[in-house]
Design an enzyme around this catalytic site. Structure first.
Site, PDB file in Angstrom:
ATOM      1  N   HIS A   8      24.021 -92.569   0.276  1.00  0.00           N
ATOM      2  CA  HIS A   8      22.605 -92.749   0.569  1.00  0.00           C
ATOM      3  C   HIS A   8      22.239 -91.816   1.725  1.00  0.00           C
ATOM      4  CE1 HIS A   8      24.193 -95.072   3.871  1.00  0.00           C
ATOM      5  NE2 HIS A   8      24.790 -95.903   3.029  1.00  0.00           N
ATOM      6  N   HIS A  62      24.664 -91.432   4.689  1.00  0.00           N
ATOM      7  CA  HIS A  62      25.816 -90.537   4.521  1.00  0.00           C
ATOM      8  C   HIS A  62      25.378 -89.067   4.641  1.00  0.00           C
ATOM      9  CE1 HIS A  62      27.306 -94.032   1.988  1.00  0.00           C
ATOM     10  NE2 HIS A  62      28.320 -93.837   2.792  1.00  0.00           N
TER      11      HIS A  62
END
Ligand code: PAF
Length: 285
Positions: free
Chosen positions: A30, A33
């Site tokens: 997501h 990250h």
């Protein structure tokens, strides 16, 4: 972006390319990250991200089998982010034989998350040490949402004299405050609407400390009660000292600037964790 499955291929892609900055992940990426990858870019000439769902850090009743595997979408997102190498080892590459040698985490590994997930930090430290040995990074980026993980990995790097700079990254949140997490995808629409209250309650405790409260235990109990009334099952809410996550002095001698509030709680079948700095300061970790 090169996608490699083995340590030998990985070494060919990183050798002679300068400083290696590394972002270890378990995939299902997501924005949080991807932010780690952006930060990695500031710390290295070549950015390596790994995707490996590490069986060792899941307990017998946890979600290893249902942990979302979204490799194609993850690889596309990393490519768009400009990551140089995606290291996606198969189980056989990481654990060709049963992993009987393990890193024993410090006593902190049995507290907070470790108290509710026995063996979790043993599994995390063991795979992170193995990944560090395979990737050989100069810097590695870890998100502050997993604050205890960040502390324990940093301690491991210091005590095993690993020449790796551990770079902390701020938690990325949705507009309503919910910390981004791969596990948010498990939430039903109703649970998703409720989920930001975890952050709200933690922020409320932090604000009360800023306003002068030092009765941390009362604040923890009140936070638990509020979440419980809203339908959560709370594993812990804890005010801790931000440096080593020790319990703060009961007389309130710790400066509020150094305190953090951490929590783990379940909504339905989904376990969420979060933490807030009582006073937000860059570079505190
Ligand atoms: O934070 C995670 O995603 C995992 O614990 C890590 C560091 C990739 C180790 O499996």
């Amino acid at each position: 972006m090169d996608i490699v499955r083995t340590a030998a291929e990985l070494a060919k892609r990183t050798e002679g390319r300068g400083r290696v900055a590394f972002v270890p992940t378990m995939g299902n990426l997501h924005e949080g990250h991807l932010r780690l990858c952006e930060i990695a870019r500031e710390h290295g000439d070549v950015v390596v991200t790994s995707i490996f769902v590490n069986r060792l850090q899941f307990g017998p009743n946890e979600d290893f089998d249902r942990y979302p595997r979204t490799f194609e979408a993850d690889a596309a997102a990393l490519e768009r982010k400009g990551v140089d190498v995606l290291f996606a080892p198969l189980e056989q590459e990481m654990y060709p034989t049963p992993q009987v040698y393990r890193v024993q985490p410090p006593p902190l590994g049995d507290e907070l998350e470790g108290a509710f997930r026995p063996g979790f930090f043993d599994g995390v430290c063991t795979v992170v040490l193995k990944l560090f040995n395979l990737v050989r990074p100069d810097a590695a980026v870890f998100g502050k949402k997993d604050r205890q993980q960040l502390k324990i990995v940093r301690g491991m790097v210091q005590q095993f004299n690993l020449p790796i700079e551990i770079v902390p990254a701020e938690t990325v949140r949705s507009a309503d405050g919910l910390a981004l997490s791969s596990r948010n995808g498990y939430l039903t629409p109703e649970e998703r609407a409720e989920a930001p209250n975890l952050y709200r309650v933690l922020r409320g405790i932090a604000d009360a400390i800023v306003a002068g409260r030092t009765d941390y235990a009362n604040l923890e109990v009140a936070g638990r009660a509020e979440l419980h009334e809203r339908g959560w099952k709370v594993d812990y809410i804890a005010v801790r000292h931000g440096l080593a996550l020790r319990i703060p002095h009961p007389e309130g001698f710790d400066h509020p600037n150094l305190l953090i509030v951490l929590a783990a709680a379940r909504l339905g079948n989904t376990r969420l964790i979060d933490n807030v700095d009582v006073v937000k300061q860059e570079g505190k970790d």
